[in-house]
Design a protein around this motif. Sequence first.
Motif, PDB file in Angstrom:
ATOM      1  N   LEU A  43      60.119  78.723  47.769  1.00  0.00           N
ATOM      2  CA  LEU A  43      61.462  79.270  47.956  1.00  0.00           C
ATOM      3  C   LEU A  43      62.024  79.746  46.616  1.00  0.00           C
ATOM      4  O   LEU A  43      61.593  79.284  45.557  1.00  0.00           O
ATOM      5  CB  LEU A  43      62.382  78.214  48.568  1.00  0.00           C
ATOM      6  CG  LEU A  43      61.972  77.736  49.964  1.00  0.00           C
ATOM      7  CD1 LEU A  43      62.929  76.649  50.455  1.00  0.00           C
ATOM      8  CD2 LEU A  43      61.922  78.895  50.945  1.00  0.00           C
ATOM      9  N   PRO A  44      63.002  80.684  46.676  1.00  0.00           N
ATOM     10  CA  PRO A  44      63.492  81.286  45.429  1.00  0.00           C
ATOM     11  C   PRO A  44      63.924  80.270  44.363  1.00  0.00           C
ATOM     12  O   PRO A  44      63.480  80.353  43.214  1.00  0.00           O
ATOM     13  CB  PRO A  44      64.659  82.145  45.909  1.00  0.00           C
ATOM     14  CG  PRO A  44      64.285  82.524  47.303  1.00  0.00           C
ATOM     15  CD  PRO A  44      63.567  81.330  47.869  1.00  0.00           C
ATOM     16  N   GLN A  45      64.768  79.324  44.736  1.00  0.00           N
ATOM     17  CA  GLN A  45      65.260  78.407  43.694  1.00  0.00           C
ATOM     18  C   GLN A  45      64.138  77.488  43.180  1.00  0.00           C
ATOM     19  O   GLN A  45      64.066  77.197  41.992  1.00  0.00           O
ATOM     20  CB  GLN A  45      66.447  77.580  44.216  1.00  0.00           C
ATOM     21  CG  GLN A  45      67.131  76.751  43.143  1.00  0.00           C
ATOM     22  CD  GLN A  45      67.721  77.597  42.004  1.00  0.00           C
ATOM     23  OE1 GLN A  45      68.300  78.664  42.240  1.00  0.00           O
ATOM     24  NE2 GLN A  45      67.538  77.156  40.763  1.00  0.00           N
ATOM     25  N   SER A  46      63.245  77.047  44.080  1.00  0.00           N
ATOM     26  CA  SER A  46      62.126  76.210  43.624  1.00  0.00           C
ATOM     27  C   SER A  46      61.241  76.997  42.670  1.00  0.00           C
ATOM     28  O   SER A  46      60.715  76.443  41.703  1.00  0.00           O
ATOM     29  CB  SER A  46      61.263  75.730  44.789  1.00  0.00           C
ATOM     30  OG  SER A  46      62.022  75.435  45.895  1.00  0.00           O
ATOM     31  N   ALA A  47      61.065  78.286  42.971  1.00  0.00           N
ATOM     32  CA  ALA A  47      60.260  79.123  42.089  1.00  0.00           C
ATOM     33  C   ALA A  47      60.914  79.195  40.715  1.00  0.00           C
ATOM     34  O   ALA A  47      60.248  79.079  39.680  1.00  0.00           O
ATOM     35  CB  ALA A  47      60.103  80.520  42.678  1.00  0.00           C
TER      36      ALA A  47
END
Length: 466
Positions: A182-186
Amino acid sequence: MSKKVKICDCTLRDGQQSLIATRLSIKDILPIVGKMDKVGFGAMEVWGGATFDSCLRFLNEDPWERLRKIRKAAPNTKLQMLLRGQNILGYRHYADDVVEMFVRKSIENGIDIIRIFDALNDPRNLETAVKYCKQEGGHAQLAISFTLSDVHTEEYFVNLAKQYRDIGADSICIKDMAGLLLPQSAYDLVKAIKSEVDLPLEVHSHYTSGVASMTYMKAVEAGADIIDTDMSPFAMGTSQPATEVMNAAFKGTDYEIGLDENLLKEISDYFRPIREEALKSGLLNTKVLSVDIATLLYQVPGGMLSNLVSQLKNANAEDKYREVLEEVPRVRADLGYPPLVTPSSQIVGTQSVLNVLMGERYKMVPKETKELVRGMYGRTPVPISDEIRKKIIGDEKVVECRPADLLKPELPAAEEAIKAYKEQPEDVLSYVLFPQVAEEFFKFRQAQKYGIDANLADVKKGVYPI
Ligand code: CO
């Protein structure tokens, strides 16, 4: 000054593998690859993965010849391939002599960058490939198989990136084959790796769950240097975000890709009719083009879910789907939290189905599960408990060494076996990897050479007694 972000265009490998079952032939590739060479991609991923098998099995093509032709037509762009560590491009561990020759011949025939990964993220399974890649002057990119689980924390991945750096990585890739990142995890993961490991970082994701382009933006903001995309006719769905789209999306930001839009359009225009044709013939299934929300919901790859459904269907037990889905994380924990990619996704999936159908856990255990527990695939992310090990393999010994250390050299016997067909040194590698398929291809090639107007189907039927 905006930061330059590089594109690795994967159309000719992952794009076509993800959407049209790797059926792009060299006839489709050659007319356009010269133009692609002019774009200025950081690299093009053009070989390895399933392309090798597909060349021999379905396309009547010599994969080595394909690589040489692409190299010749694209002299200015770095060519990249995907290699499954000690599994090379197949599904078992090969002896070191095979890995060494394969890596050497890949580079000799035109590969610049070898992206090397292992399904279990066991660094020992990458060591031989890294060693020879560097020895031959290649760029060894080591890829982390990204997955979600209790043990796959940011800290775990940062540690892995450090280990990969220490065994010689020239760059690191976060390889999210299922589109789970997911964007924030990335953002957090890229930041964490970049702060500890001073190497170029590439992010590879799939659009399966619909988030990959957002994930790329956040990854770039966090410091990712390269992102993997495909020309739009072979992008999105189970493939990567589109090259043209990502190229445009960074305009007005602190980051720049800066590829020539008109040139990209010309390349898209070339591929679009091929996509249309694949849609018409059914080779491109619209199912793989839509967002698969189940991936996000269950945190397992889409392909694994459809496998579970078909296994249950065959057993007339579709009503057990939910039970199996709940069993998957338990089996995965029992087996030491392997990333869910080939082959561990199949092992965990099948074992979960069996556990539910038999009404007793591990009453029936397939050979592959036993091999995993025996350590024959390498080290699992966390050790398997004594209790589970006993239940599955009893008092049998567990392999502690690198699995390939148990293998004897394989090339001499293979050389002997293909004596009658050999036309180039590389043939022995095709044979070791896919013995039956390669031999059929060799027969076909010989038939052609002697002017027999053969097609592979006829050769297989034995119409041509060669
Ligand atoms: Co991929």
